[in-house]
Motif scaffolding. Structure first.
Motif, PDB file in Angstrom:
ATOM      1  N   ALA A 113      -4.100   1.150  -3.775  1.00 52.18           N
ATOM      2  CA  ALA A 113      -4.866   0.397  -2.784  1.00 52.18           C
ATOM      3  C   ALA A 113      -6.067  -0.277  -3.423  1.00 52.18           C
ATOM      4  O   ALA A 113      -6.468  -1.355  -3.018  1.00 52.18           O
ATOM      5  CB  ALA A 113      -5.316   1.312  -1.652  1.00 52.18           C
ATOM      6  N   ILE A 144       0.841  -1.203   0.000  1.00 55.64           N
ATOM      7  CA  ILE A 144       0.000   0.000   0.000  1.00 55.64           C
ATOM      8  C   ILE A 144       0.872   1.248   0.000  1.00 55.64           C
ATOM      9  O   ILE A 144       0.592   2.222  -0.689  1.00 55.64           O
ATOM     10  CB  ILE A 144      -0.957   0.006   1.211  1.00 55.64           C
ATOM     11  CG1 ILE A 144      -1.963  -1.136   1.074  1.00 55.64           C
ATOM     12  CG2 ILE A 144      -1.664   1.336   1.346  1.00 55.64           C
ATOM     13  CD1 ILE A 144      -2.813  -1.341   2.305  1.00 55.64           C
ATOM     14  N   PHE A 145       1.984   1.211   0.726  1.00 59.85           N
ATOM     15  CA  PHE A 145       2.849   2.375   0.866  1.00 59.85           C
ATOM     16  C   PHE A 145       4.048   2.362  -0.077  1.00 59.85           C
ATOM     17  O   PHE A 145       4.884   3.249  -0.031  1.00 59.85           O
ATOM     18  CB  PHE A 145       3.331   2.486   2.315  1.00 59.85           C
ATOM     19  CG  PHE A 145       2.200   2.657   3.285  1.00 59.85           C
ATOM     20  CD1 PHE A 145       1.498   3.846   3.361  1.00 59.85           C
ATOM     21  CD2 PHE A 145       1.819   1.613   4.105  1.00 59.85           C
ATOM     22  CE1 PHE A 145       0.445   4.001   4.244  1.00 59.85           C
ATOM     23  CE2 PHE A 145       0.768   1.763   4.993  1.00 59.85           C
ATOM     24  CZ  PHE A 145       0.078   2.961   5.059  1.00 59.85           C
ATOM     25  N   SER A 146       4.123   1.365  -0.949  1.00 57.49           N
ATOM     26  CA  SER A 146       5.282   1.266  -1.841  1.00 57.49           C
ATOM     27  C   SER A 146       5.220   2.242  -3.000  1.00 57.49           C
ATOM     28  O   SER A 146       6.233   2.538  -3.614  1.00 57.49           O
ATOM     29  CB  SER A 146       5.404  -0.163  -2.380  1.00 57.49           C
ATOM     30  OG  SER A 146       4.323  -0.441  -3.251  1.00 57.49           O
ATOM     31  N   GLY A 147       4.043   2.727  -3.336  1.00 58.67           N
ATOM     32  CA  GLY A 147       3.903   3.671  -4.431  1.00 58.67           C
ATOM     33  C   GLY A 147       3.753   2.997  -5.785  1.00 58.67           C
ATOM     34  O   GLY A 147       3.469   3.656  -6.768  1.00 58.67           O
TER      35      GLY A 147
END
Length: 95
Positions: free
Chosen positions: A88, A81-84
């Motif tokens: 999501a 989700i936070f990897s870019g």
């Protein structure tokens, strides 16, 4: 309604009567499908830690194995989700 306490015959008739009454309920049960939003809500409740997994399962009316699986899946996919690289909305929670 028969009183099962009266005699053996009444007890047998009581069991048969209740079995027939419940047959329709048991035959109509189908697995429910859950939305991704519901799965995420359950997983977040499980991760919160203020309730046991059994309590979360009871609260949402589902099996504990679903709670365990969705929690694990949420934790496994949290980094993406936070990897870019992944949105999501591309993540899929399975039932």
């Amino acid at each position: 309604m028969l009183d099962p306490e009266k005699s053996t015959t009444n007890r047998i008739a009581f069991v048969v009567e209740n079995t027939r009454a419940n047959e329709g309920l048991m035959m109509s049960k189908r697995p429910r499908t859950h939305t991704a939003a519901f799965n995420a809500q359950v997983a977040l409740a499980a991760m919160k830690g203020d309730q046991t997994l059994s309590q979360v399962a009871a609260r949402f009316g589902i099996l504990i194995r679903l709670v365990q699986g969705w929690k694990k899946q949420m934790l496994d996919q949290a980094a993406t989700i936070f990897s870019g690289t992944t949105h999501a909305s591309d993540l899929v929670l399975t039932t």
